[in-house]
Design a protein around this motif. Structure first.
Motif: not given
Length: 625
Positions: A317-327
């Protein structure tokens, strides 16, 4: 507010949280904070409000009577002040209890702030969940406001128009006894139960990506008994799902449009049923069975351990979503909490995916945040990810407990993403540097020359302009009188006092201090200098501002000059006093046996001569002579 006489000029380009780092003036400072567990909070979500330069934290717990969801405000993610009232008025709500997990999102174009939350229904239960005695009929609500401080008001007097339905679930609750705690003993028996159930929803999280809007939520554990082949029994689980939302609500400048789910999800799980109720679809995001991790098993034997008082359960539960650049490629990160929130074993893990809807894979490093008795931190979970004011650092703001029996409180811990794409959270209760971009800090007063017998207020501001709550014991302003005649402070508060100059002119030095985790206070230093300012306190008999033709001769009493331009020499007669602040004098200044002579923040186009004065104070001037 007047900037401090010892001032530092900062040029700070603000970046949205989680964006690429912005260039900023670097300020070397000894200022720290610590997680002192003094602010009651649960399920915190943090919003960076660029307009005010402040952080706002929204919490399940801590609101005043008559409101749901506490609101805290901070300039630095650590020095919090609780705002009176709360986010959502309690009267006239579609839910009757279990108001949980508030999250707020700001549309800078329309100026609207949107509050998503979960609550348990008290009417129309059968219409939404088939059965009037459905024990956990939780749905999601949406409210709107023109300020991050609220109050928020529901867009409509009903929950989100969404009816997620699981057509393949054998609803074993329909063949269980009235306690609903002991499921069938065998999988075969459980599969005799009728198929299909509506899904209760909690813990909303909204994610914006490339023009699309996604709503993540937790399927509340009730009515989700899952057969565990390894344990040979049913475990009731909460899982994480997602659904796409439309964008009309987000772009409506009036804030009166309720979010709707994408048409592709409407009745997606009807499976040929011709009944009148909708049976909407969803996208599975995270569950135990598809990616088993043993740390999530803290409560799978609770029924036996509690003699039937609790169920065997798992939580995601209690999710948080983000986006990152990796390689050079986008990677989506989802943090989540597992185990019972009341348990010391409550913790945080994360999963990654190539797209917002998956497929998601849990990290082998889980849990990345969990109880640590050595530093006095338990039940760590359900937080949100937020960037520092300049975007150079990231933090996970969550709830935790200082002991295994204490109430939940607000904590801020540094989150890092290493070059290989691995997330980590540094749990600390000791001294921690303030987030990057909070400084340089500024200290100032509401009067450049404090009027004797009147109230003087002082403020400390962050580089983006947010005011520090001086009533929070994490910080304070220390006052010190100087000069031959002391300044008296009456009716003192954390941010001001009534000041009196017993001898006509006195000096008051204000120094900003922070508190160590050990409890002692220290003066903040920036680039090697104390963060302080000096203020004259004067019983002015004459005040001068604007343009004065000059010359100026002070023969008696106390003459106070502020924001003035004096076109000529200035002379102070014996026994008289002169206070000059933030002004320009086009000529020499002479004080011959003056009672007091104060010159700060000014320019003098000529020499300054103070001979045998009662006392003098000069600071931060340019004397061209």
């Amino acid at each position: 507010m007047r900037a401090g006489l010892v001032s530092l000029l900062a040029v700070l380009l603000l970046a949205a949280p989680l964006a690429a780092p912005a260039s900023a003036v670097v300020s070397r400072s000894n200022a720290t904070f610590s997680n002192d567990a003094k602010n009651p909070a649960a399920d915190p979500f943090v919003l960076w409000d660029e307009r005010s330069g402040s952080y706002y934290a929204y919490s399940t717990e801590g609101a005043d009577p008559g409101y749901h969801f506490a609101i805290y405000r901070s300039p630095d993610l650590a020095t919090w002040e609780r705002l009176p009232g709360g986010a959502l008025p309690a009267q006239g709500q579609w839910g009757h209890d279990w108001f949980w997990a508030p999250e707020v999102y700001h549309n800078a174009k329309t100026g609207k702030y949107f509050l998503f939350y979960a609550a348990r229904m008290n009417k129309n239960v059968a219409e939404n969940f088939t059965f009037g005695d459905f024990e956990e009929p939780c749905k999601l609500g949406v409210a709107v406001a023109d300020s991050p401080a609220g109050p928020f008001h529901n867009i409509q007097s009903a929950p989100l128009d969404y009816f997620p339905y699981d057509p393949d679930y054998h609803d074993v609750n329909r063949i269980m006894d009235a306690t609903q705690k002991k499921p069938p003993a065998t999988h075969a028996e459980g599969r005799t139960a009728p198929r299909g159930t509506y899904i209760p929803m909690i813990d909303p999280n909204v994610f914006f990506d490339n023009g699309r809007i996604y709503l993540y939520f937790s399927r509340n554990a009730y009515r989700n008994w899952v057969w565990d082949e390894d344990l040979g029994k049913y475990i009731e689980e909460s899982n994480i799902y997602a659904v796409r939302l439309d964008s009309a609500w987000w772009n409506d400048p009036s804030g009166r449009t309720m979010p709707r789910i994408d048409p592709g999800y409407v009745d997606a799980n009807k499976r040929g049923d011709s009944g009148p109720r909708r049976r909407d679809g969803y996208t599975p995001i995270l569950n135990y069975g598809s990616d088993k991790q043993s740390w999530e098993n803290a409560h799978v034997d609770d029924y036996a351990k509690t003699d039937g008082e609790k169920k065997d359960r798992r939580w995601e539960e209690g999710s948080t979503t983000v986006k990152r650049m990796v390689h050079g490629k986008p990677v989506y990160y989802l943090t989540y909490s597992a185990n019972n929130y009341e348990s010391p074993s409550y913790g945080v893990g994360y999963a990654t995916a190539p797209s917002p809807l998956g497929p998601w894979r849990k990290s082998a490093a889980n849990p990345i945040l969990s109880q640590n008795p050595s530093i006095g931190m338990y039940s760590t979970g359900h937080g949100s990810i937020i960037g520092s004011p300049d975007g150079r650092q990231e933090y996970y703001v969550h709830h935790a407990r200082p002991s295994d029996t204490a109430d939940r409180a607000l904590y801020t811990d540094r989150m890092r993403l290493d070059p290989g794409g691995r997330l980590s959270i540094e749990a600390r209760t000791g001294d921690t540097p303030l987030p990057s971009g909070v400084g340089p800090l500024r200290i100032g007063t509401d009067q450049a020359i404090a009027a004797s017998g009147k109230r003087l207020s002082w403020r400390v501001r962050s580089a983006p302009g947010a005011v520090f709550p001086l009533g929070n014991p994490q910080n304070r302003v220390r006052t010190e009188s100087f000069g031959p005649d002391p300044v008296r402070l009456d009716e003192a508060a954390s941010d001001g006092a009534r000041v009196s100059a017993t001898g006509g002119v006195g000096g008051l030095r204000l120094s900003y201090q922070r508190r160590h985790a050990a409890g002692d206070y220290y003066t903040v230093r920036q680039n090697g200098k104390p963060l302080s300012t000096s203020v004259p306190v004067a019983a002015c008999t004459q005040r001068i501002s604007g343009t004065h033709p000059g010359p100026l001769t002070v023969r008696r009493g106390v003459t106070c000059v502020q924001n003035a331009r004096i076109a000529g020499p200035v002379h102070v007669a014996p026994g008289a006093s002169l206070v000059v602040v933030d002004s320009t004098v086009l000529g020499p200044v002479t004080a011959n046996r003056a009672g007091a002579f104060w010159l700060t923040g000014s320019r003098v186009f000529g020499p300054v001569h103070a001979e045998a004065a009662g006392w003098t104070h000069t600071e931060d001037n340019r004397v061209l002579g």
